[in-house]
Structure formats: C-alpha cells, structure tokens
Design an enzyme around this catalytic site. Structure first.
Site, mmCIF file in Angstrom:
data_model
loop_
_atom_site.group_PDB
_atom_site.id
_atom_site.type_symbol
_atom_site.label_atom_id
_atom_site.label_comp_id
_atom_site.label_asym_id
_atom_site.label_seq_id
_atom_site.Cartn_x
_atom_site.Cartn_y
_atom_site.Cartn_z
ATOM 1 N N GLU A 17 0.863 -1.218 0.294
ATOM 2 C CA GLU A 17 0.160 0.203 0.010
ATOM 3 C C GLU A 17 0.703 1.253 0.100
ATOM 4 O O GLU A 17 2.371 1.113 0.047
ATOM 5 C CB GLU A 17 -0.480 -0.298 1.039
ATOM 6 N N LYS A 54 2.872 4.756 0.670
ATOM 7 C CA LYS A 54 2.759 5.490 3.017
ATOM 8 C C LYS A 54 2.306 6.931 2.119
ATOM 9 O O LYS A 54 3.049 7.646 1.775
ATOM 10 C CB LYS A 54 4.043 4.982 2.865
ATOM 11 N N ASP A 72 1.738 10.569 3.501
ATOM 12 C CA ASP A 72 2.608 11.875 3.902
ATOM 13 C C ASP A 72 1.438 12.352 4.777
ATOM 14 O O ASP A 72 1.182 13.248 4.486
ATOM 15 C CB ASP A 72 3.296 12.668 2.936
ATOM 16 N N TYR A 87 -5.156 2.736 7.217
ATOM 17 C CA TYR A 87 -3.941 1.965 7.019
ATOM 18 C C TYR A 87 -4.219 0.612 7.883
ATOM 19 O O TYR A 87 -3.348 -0.232 8.397
ATOM 20 C CB TYR A 87 -2.916 2.369 6.827
ATOM 21 N N LYS A 137 10.634 4.338 1.236
ATOM 22 C CA LYS A 137 10.930 5.247 1.011
ATOM 23 C C LYS A 137 11.874 5.726 -0.527
ATOM 24 O O LYS A 137 12.471 5.500 -0.492
ATOM 25 C CB LYS A 137 11.647 5.721 1.877
ATOM 26 N N CYS A 178 24.601 45.215 6.055
ATOM 27 C CA CYS A 178 23.265 44.498 6.475
ATOM 28 C C CYS A 178 21.974 45.096 5.484
ATOM 29 O O CYS A 178 21.871 46.407 5.324
ATOM 30 C CB CYS A 178 22.776 44.868 7.776
ATOM 31 N N CYS A 221 20.050 47.901 7.922
ATOM 32 C CA CYS A 221 20.096 49.004 8.899
ATOM 33 C C CYS A 221 21.351 48.984 8.414
ATOM 34 O O CYS A 221 21.498 50.388 8.472
ATOM 35 C CB CYS A 221 20.174 48.590 10.099
ATOM 36 N N CYS A 266 24.889 40.984 11.241
ATOM 37 C CA CYS A 266 25.642 42.589 11.861
ATOM 38 C C CYS A 266 25.738 43.096 13.069
ATOM 39 O O CYS A 266 24.349 42.559 14.121
ATOM 40 C CB CYS A 266 24.069 43.290 11.237
ATOM 41 N N CYS A 276 19.029 47.915 14.750
ATOM 42 C CA CYS A 276 18.636 47.153 14.006
ATOM 43 C C CYS A 276 17.333 46.706 13.964
ATOM 44 O O CYS A 276 17.304 46.252 14.687
ATOM 45 C CB CYS A 276 19.735 46.179 13.220
#
Ligand code: IVH
Length: 665
Positions: A110, A112, A114, A221, A312, A406, A409, A424, A430
């Site tokens: 069957e 699997k 998710d 299942y 898998k 950055c 800032c 930063c 900031c």
C-alpha cells in the site's frame, strides 16, 4: 412520526448520503436535497436539545472553541515503521520474512501517505475517540476536529463489531492545500509551507469549524484484527470498507495482495513513477505481511513491527532559475541568504524561496543569480538549493558577491572566525533584530503573550511605542486605541496578556531575554543551577562552565550579555516591571510517556533499580511487583530470572531493555 423517530431517520439517511458522496463518490441525491435534510435535522435538534448526539451528521461542520486537548493512553502503542531506501534492503527483509514463515506468507502493498497518524475508536458503531499518535504511548484527544472529516465515518454500518479501533493517516490533498493558501493570501496571512505540516497544525486548531473548512481527508491503513475476528490485513481492509471507511482500494492499483517478492518490486516500481499523478503526497510505499498469525509470530521491536517495512522514495528535486539572492536578518543579527526562485512545483507544492545557508555554501557550489539550480525538498520544511546545472549557465554571469552590509540597517557585516554565518553587529539599532527580539520575548515558549505576533510587533514598532521588550510593560489602553485595527477588545486582550506574563517563571524569562546561544534547555539549566538572575550575573566563566550544557561559546555569550550597559539598563526596567527574576524551577517532570501503564521492573541496570522505578512514576506509570495479564511493560535489566521473561512473553507483555525504556520516556 415522533420527533425522536424522525431525527433517527434523518441521521441514518444523512450518514448514508454522506458515505455515498464522500467515500464512494456515488451520490444519489443532489447537494440541495442533502442540505434540505440537514437543515431539517438541525432544526429538530435545536428544538429537542435532549436528543443531541455528538455523532450526529450536523456535527460535521464543527463549532466554536474546544478546550485544550486531553492526553489519553493508547490501547496499544502506536509504533512506527522500519524504513528501507533501496531494493536490496527490501529484498533482504522479504527473504527473511518468507524464511521465518516457511514461505507461506502473502504481502500487502500500500501507499505510505505523508500525513498525520490517527487512532479512531468506535463503540457500538459510533466514533467515541480520535487520538493523535503523540509519543506512541499517549496521544491527544482531537475527536471534535476529526468528526469534521467527511471521509471518516462517525457512525459505522450495523455489521461493525461492538468495539473496534481503526488506524490511519490524515492528509491534506494538494487541491485543498492550494485553496487554503489562496484563502490565507486573501486574508493577508502567511501561506502554509507544505500539506503535511498544515494537516498536523489543522488537527490541533481550537476551532473545529475552521478544521471543517480546510478539507482534510483520511486513509485507513490498520484495522484491529482480533476484536473484529479477522485473520488477515486484507480482510480487515475489506471489512472496514463495508463498515463505511474510505480504504486505499478506492485508488486503482493502490492496494495489492501478492505472494512473491517480484510482484512487490513491480508495485514499488509502478508507484515510484505514478506518484506524480496522485492528488496527495506520499513518501514511499508500505509492505506488510498479510496473515495475522504470521504477524504474531514475527512480533515487534519496541519501535516497529517486524511484519512491515516502509520503502522510502528519493526526496523530490526540481530544476528552476535563481532570480535573485536576498538576505534576511534574524533576531541575533545572523544573516541568512535566501534564494528567490522562478516558481517550481515539487512534491505537491509550489516553491519560490529556498535556503542557501551561508556564504561558504554559495561559494562552494558557485551559485550565481540567473543559474538553473537544483532544488530539493527533503523532510525539512524549507527547501534548499543543492546544486547548479553548469551547462545551462547564462553566457553573461558573474560569481555572487556576498553582502557586505546589513540589508536592513546598512551596517557593515562581520563574521567571527568560528562562525559560518555573517552577522550584523548593530544590536541596538537594527530594526529587524529589535523586532525579532520582541517577537521572541513574547513567543509561546518564552513570555507567552497572547495577541503579540509579528504583525502587532511591527505595528507597535512603527508607531514608536515599543523599541524593547521592557516598553511593553509601559503600554496603556488610550494610545493603543489610536492604532489601526486595534479595537477595545483587542487592545484589552493584549494588555491582559502582558500583565499575565509577569507571572511567567524565571527560566522562561531567561529564555525570553534572547541571550545568544541560550535556548530553552540551557536557560532552564542556568535557572535551576543559579536560582536567580542576580546569582547568574555574579557567575564567572569557570562557574558557568561547570554546567555540562555550557561550553565556551555559551559562557562567553552570557558574560558578554551582562557586561553590556544597554542590556543591564533594560534588565533593570524589566525587573521593575515585576517579572520573575528568581525562583525554583519546576522539577517535577511532566512526562506522560507511561501514563496509566502498569510496569514491572526487574533485573540489574546501569543505575540503581529504584532510579528506574522513580522514572516510571515520574512519567505517569504505575509499578507492580509481578507480571500479570494486566501488565503493560516489563522493563528488563541484566540477570532477570528466565521464568519472568517466559511469563511476560506468554502473556504478550511488551519487554523493554533499559535503553528502549529510556528512548520511550
Ligand atoms: S502501518 C506499526 N501503513 O507512517 C505500523 N503506516 O513510521 C503502523 N503511514 O506512523 C503503520 N502510510 O502514520 C502504515 N500505509 C501505511 C502508512 C503508514 C503512512 C505512517 C503512519 C506511521 C508512519 C510510520
């Protein structure tokens, strides 16, 4: 006809139509006719509250707020599956199983799914309880939310056993996921990242009416075979279908019973390709031994049954153009480069952003703007760029020059020798860092201030009302009411949440301060060890390093924090506001791994036996002196008498080694 009889008739008819529509996809009445019947039932139930029933078809639409979810022990542990990643491993497993069953076993194949595991308990045909997997031993009771899922029968057909448990996977199909994200977009809210996490989050919503709207679906299942008097998984699936369940058989070729490994391999090969066309996500296939007698003789380890194996699939990849590399600043000032991509569909969702981690990774892979890149979506939520297709590189292209300033800032970035990320240094100025710190301070695991998410922080910041967490405690109603979309109730709730945070224990205040590298666990350990902020402040480097969770990096971060004049001023303000700066850490563990389970401890362990017993009780278990039919676990040390083991095996008591026990708690 009496109202009682009419209600019963309507319920029976609506359950039947619901099953025809959602499970069989063969409706015999129109939506309109269905709604008319439903309305009639709603009205009758309103007029006769004494005839209410939680499993009435009217309850499918969900309602207002549920309370927190109760923790309930599973009737038997919800184990997981052993995984295999290639056909050799699968072949070895199948060979072994066939050897151990003298070649007489059949396999079921069957998908699997998710999604999120669920255990559904039925009594006299009615759904009485739906539990999440939780930690395998104890799950959360999410029945009210599960009742809204149309493919889960809330009333089984009359031939179902008096008591039966069905296990399955709740999923959010791609279409429902996309529709939800469109609705979120319309509401100006953040989009969800993937269907699995969204399904999990949805099941934990307090508002079951919202759960009903999202369109979750479910595939079973597992059917508890013994109580239903069934001798194989395939007959269980068939029976469940007749009781009203949506089983994998609704999809062509999705459920097969085979008697040799070659056919198993053909099934695997088919779905490795065909999964692309499915309307929901799968991450592999599951092969199980069909006969329950063989299942019993094969048995289980503490984690997974020996009679089943998951195969898998490879993580899914996609190819797309990298439009641009942007940078994000976190609350600690750490800079993360983010790939902005041409939208690409991978494993059921559209990916437009991916992580690039840090400068080294960009340099190593020589990732350039304009490149065709490979994007991978593994188990983690954020997709990542894993490679570049150099043959497809545009003629005009230049190596990426990493940011020097950055993005928020414009302060020049720094990078410490031992650190992978740039950062930063403008901690006090900031905006992104400051807002991030306030959000962290208010977050659930820290001060848990209700109503203070990223949007409100942004708003308070923009209005100049909050520039540091301590400013929260100076807020008052009037000025708040001048803000956009801030009505009296909302402002009142926010102030109440702030007030309530003053009672949050010291360990969480310490975590909320956002000292670099001081996460939840370290904060807890520091709070336990030092007992107060004053004592922590007086600690020297050696004193800090005494704790096993503290290394040089954390020690220096803590010392640096207390040497910073700004931070000290801020701490004084927080202290004056009345936050908890000292206090015992709550030492009584809240473990529930063994809730209500009867355990026997026997043999010699790596620690005193009493310590094991203490752990059992701390995790909700009950101790018993000898093994009996009602024992759940025998925790077996070395040198345990063989008769005890035999007795446990005979009575089907799960035997745990010390390390399995530790894993479990
Ligand atoms: S059987 C003890 N069958 O995968 C075996 N599980 O790690 C019970 N899952 O927690 C699981 N599809 O939530 C089984 N066809 C399938 C499944 C399936 C998805 C999930 C399940 C379980 C996890 C196993």
């Amino acid at each position: 006809m009496s109202p009682e009889a009419r209600i019963a008739d309507l319920r029976r008819a609506l359950h039947e139509h619901n099953h025809r529509y959602y499970v069989l996809a063969e409706p015999v009445i129109s939506d309109r006719e269905f709604d008319t019947l439903l309305k009639e039932l709603e009205q009758l139930e309103e007029q006769h509250p004494e005839l209410q029933d939680p499993n009435s078809p009217t309850k499918r639409v969900g309602s207002g707020l549920t309370d927190q979810f109760d923790k309930v022990a599973h009737s038997s542990p919800m184990l997981s599956l052993s995984n295999s990643y290639n056909q050799d491993e699968l072949q070895d497993w199948a060979d072994r199983v066939q050897r151990e069953t003298s070649g007489s076993c059949r396999f079921t194949c069957e998908l699997k799914y998710d999604g999120v595991a669920i255990a559904l308990q039925y009594h006299n045909g009615g759904l009485v309880r739906a539990l999440t997997r939780g930690d395998g031993a104890v799950g959360e009771d999410i029945t009210a939310n599960v009742r809204t899922i149309r493919t889960i029968p809330i009333q089984l057909s009359p031939d179902a056993p008096e008591r039966v448990e069905i296990r399955g996977e709740i999923i959010l199909p791609f279409q429902a996921f996309e529709a939800l994200n469109q609705r979120m977009e319309g509401l100006g809210k953040k989009a969800f990242v993937n269907p699995r996490n969204t399904a999990a989050g949805t099941l934990k919503l307090q508002d079951s009416a919202e759960v009903a709207r999202r369109g979750l679906d479910c595939f079973l299942y597992g059917v508890e075979l013994d109580s239903a008097g069934l001798s194989s998984h395939s007959s269980g699936v068939e029976a469940a279908e007749s009781w009203g369940f949506k089983t994998p058989k609704v999809l062509p070729k999705a459920f097969e019973v085979v008697d040799n490994v070659d056919d198993v391999m053909r099934y695997v090969a088919h779905w490795e390709q065909a999964r692309q066309g499915l309307p929901f996500a799968i991450d592999g296939v599951v092969i199980k031994v069909d006969e329950s007698s063989h299942r019993s003789s094969l048995g289980s380890t503490a984690k997974s049954p020996r009679w089943a194996l998951a195969y898998k699939f490879e993580t899914e990849q996609g190819l797309t153009r990298l439009k641009r590399i942007d940078y994000q600043v976190g609350r600690t000032g750490a800079i993360t480069p983010v790939a902005r991509l041409e939208p690409v569909f991978i494993a059921g969702t559209t990916v437009e952003n991916a992580s690039l981690h840090n400068a080294d990774q960009i340099a190593q892979l020589d990732i350039r703007e304009g490149d065709l890149v490979q994007v991978e979506k593994g188990g983690e939520i954020i997709p990542k760029v894993v490679g570049v297709v150099l043959d497809e590189r545009p003629e005009i292209s230049a190596p990426h020059v990493y940011a020097t300033h950055c993005p928020d800032c414009e302060t020049p970035l720094e990078r410490a020798e031992e650190e992978a990320k740039h950062h930063c240094p403008n901690e006090q100025g900031c905006p992104e860092q400051i807002k991030g710190r306030i959000e962290h301070f208010a977050s659930r695991k820290a001060m848990n201030i209700d109503g203070l998410g990223d949007k409100s922080v942004e708003q308070l910041w923009a209005a100049g009302m909050v520039k540091a967490p301590a400013d929260l405690y100076d807020l008052s109603l009037e000025p708040l009411l001048t803000l956009d979309r801030m009505a009296e109730t909302k402002a009142g709730n926010l102030l109440a949440g702030i007030e309530a945070s003053k009672a949050i224990p010291f360990e969480r205040v310490l975590f909320g301060l956002g000292i670099r590298h001081v996460g939840e666990t370290v904060a807890k350990r520091l709070a336990r060890h030092f007992g107060s902020l004053a004592a922590l402040q007086l600690a020297d480097r050696d004193g800090l390093l005494e704790l096993d969770v503290v290394g040089p990096v954390i020690a220096d971060a803590v010392l640096g924090y207390f040497q910073d004049g700004h931070q000290m001023e801020h701490l004084t303000r927080l202290q004056r506001a009345g936050l908890q700066f000292e206090g015992e850490v709550d030492e009584t563990p809240q473990g529930t791994a063994l809730l209500g389970k009867k355990c026997v401890v026997s043999g010699v362990f790596s620690m005193p036996r009493d310590e094991i017993k203490r752990l059992v009780e701390q995790n909700g278990g009950r101790l018993a002196g000898s093994v009996s039919g009602s024992t759940d676990f025998l925790i077996a040390g070395d040198k345990m008498g063989p008769s005890k083991r035999e007795k446990a095996e005979r009575m089907g008591v799960l035997i745990l080694t010390e390390s399995q026990f530790m894993d479990m708690i």
